[in-house]
Design a protein around this motif. Structure first.
Motif, PDB file in Angstrom:
ATOM      1  N   ASN A  72      29.307  38.493  39.791  1.00  0.00           N
ATOM      2  CA  ASN A  72      29.581  38.630  38.361  1.00  0.00           C
ATOM      3  C   ASN A  72      31.061  38.385  38.100  1.00  0.00           C
ATOM      4  N   GLU A  73      31.416  38.299  36.823  1.00  0.00           N
ATOM      5  CA  GLU A  73      32.823  38.124  36.460  1.00  0.00           C
ATOM      6  C   GLU A  73      33.661  39.266  37.026  1.00  0.00           C
ATOM      7  N   ARG A 129      31.058  33.495  34.253  1.00  0.00           N
ATOM      8  CA  ARG A 129      29.676  33.243  34.678  1.00  0.00           C
ATOM      9  C   ARG A 129      28.997  32.550  33.504  1.00  0.00           C
ATOM     10  N   LEU A 144      29.433  28.791  37.732  1.00  0.00           N
ATOM     11  CA  LEU A 144      30.494  29.800  37.742  1.00  0.00           C
ATOM     12  C   LEU A 144      31.850  29.113  37.668  1.00  0.00           C
TER      13      LEU A 144
END
Length: 309
Positions: A72-73, A129, A144
């Motif tokens: 994830n970010e 993302r 991404l």
């Protein structure tokens, strides 16, 4: 007779001004100061932006369907780490057909025809993302976006470039968090200029010494650059100095409290205090006059009455 009367009035007025300036200094003086050693610096500000040092979009090697995204970010990743599982268009079609024939058939084909991993090409962290599992994408679309580090980039006017060297420490703050100051080091100065609003500028890159936890790409930062500095400079407050463009003067309280105008030479100034290079001794006192006294003194000075040395 009239002529004599006019001369007499002028002499009386000049005498009154002389008495006020020279004989009543305690009433005329507003503030006093002496030379004092201070650390002075000349600073200017520039606007910068938080940017990735190296920004890399993670794209699949083929068109297909995203099966799973493992990060994830904000997540840190290592080079070679699997971050996405992808199915080619052919595998996606085959496994979908097998699923329609039952779970057992789906599991068999899923194990025969494995998905393809996408790995991180460098050490860094995820800054965006852009896709989600189940989406079908082409080879030109990024799943991404990652970066190796966040730095600050700023455009500096060519006339100010002489004050900046690689390795210089600069003070900065984020416009979104103006109360949180931090320091950075200049790590690169562009060799090629660009023109912004008809001004020739050079891009500099600044690495924060301690990265704020709120750092995000795209944030605006204000950078304070020290153009010139001097420690222990003998200086006085700026409001004691009169600048007439051709010369700079101060009012000095001399023997028997006589006030005289003195021309001085100045050096560096930080906007509040100014270095006095010559024209004033360390034990001498400079003064400012109250408004009324200043007006009378100015009239007297214009008449040529104040001593100047």
């Amino acid at each position: 007779m009239k002529k004599l009367l006019i001369i007499l009035i002028v002499l009386i007025a000049a005498g009154a001004a002389l008495f006020f300036v020279f004989k009543s200094p305690k009433q005329a003086i507003d503030k006093e100061a002496q030379l004092k050693q201070r650390n002075l610096s000349v600073e200017f500000r520039a606007t910068g932006m938080v940017s990735p040092r190296n920004r890399l979009e993670i794209k699949p090697p083929f068109a297909g369907r995203i099966e799973e995204i493992l990060v994830n970010e904000g997540n840190d990743v290592k080079k070679g780490q699997i971050i996405v599982w992808m199915s080619s268009s052919e595998r996606a079609a085959m496994t979908d057909a097998a699923r329609a024939m039952g779970e057992e058939e789906y599991e068999r084909w899923k194990n025969i025809y494995k998905p393809t991993p996408i790995v991180a090409p460098m050490d860094g962290f995820i800054i965006a993302r852009q896709k989600e599992p189940g989406q079908t994408i082409t080879a030109s679309e990024a799943v991404l976006v990652m970066a190796d580090d966040l730095i600050i980039e700023s455009n500096v006017d060519e006339t100010d470039l002489r004050y900046i060297k690689i390795g210089n420490e600069l003070k900065m703050f984020l416009d979104a968090y103006p109360d949180e100051n931090f320091k950075g080091v200049v790590e690169h100065i562009s060799y090629e200029s660009t023109v912004v609003s008809n001004v020739t500028v050079y891009k500099i890159k600044i690495r924060p010494l301690k990265k704020p936890s709120v750092f995000r790409a795209g944030m605006t930062a204000t950078i304070t650059i020290t153009a010139e500095s001097k420690n222990d400079a003998w200086s006085i407050p700026n409001n004691f100095i009169t600048d007439s463009r051709t010369r700079k003067t101060v009012l000095v309280k001399g023997d028997r409290n006589i006030i005289e105008t003195r021309e001085i030479k100045t050096g560096i100034t930080d906007g509040r205090y100014t270095e006095v290079v010559s024209g004033l001794e360390k034990n001498e006192t400079v003064v400012t006059l109250r408004t009324q006294a200043k007006q009378k003194a100015t009239s007297f000075i214009n008449a040529g009455g104040t001593r100047t040395r």
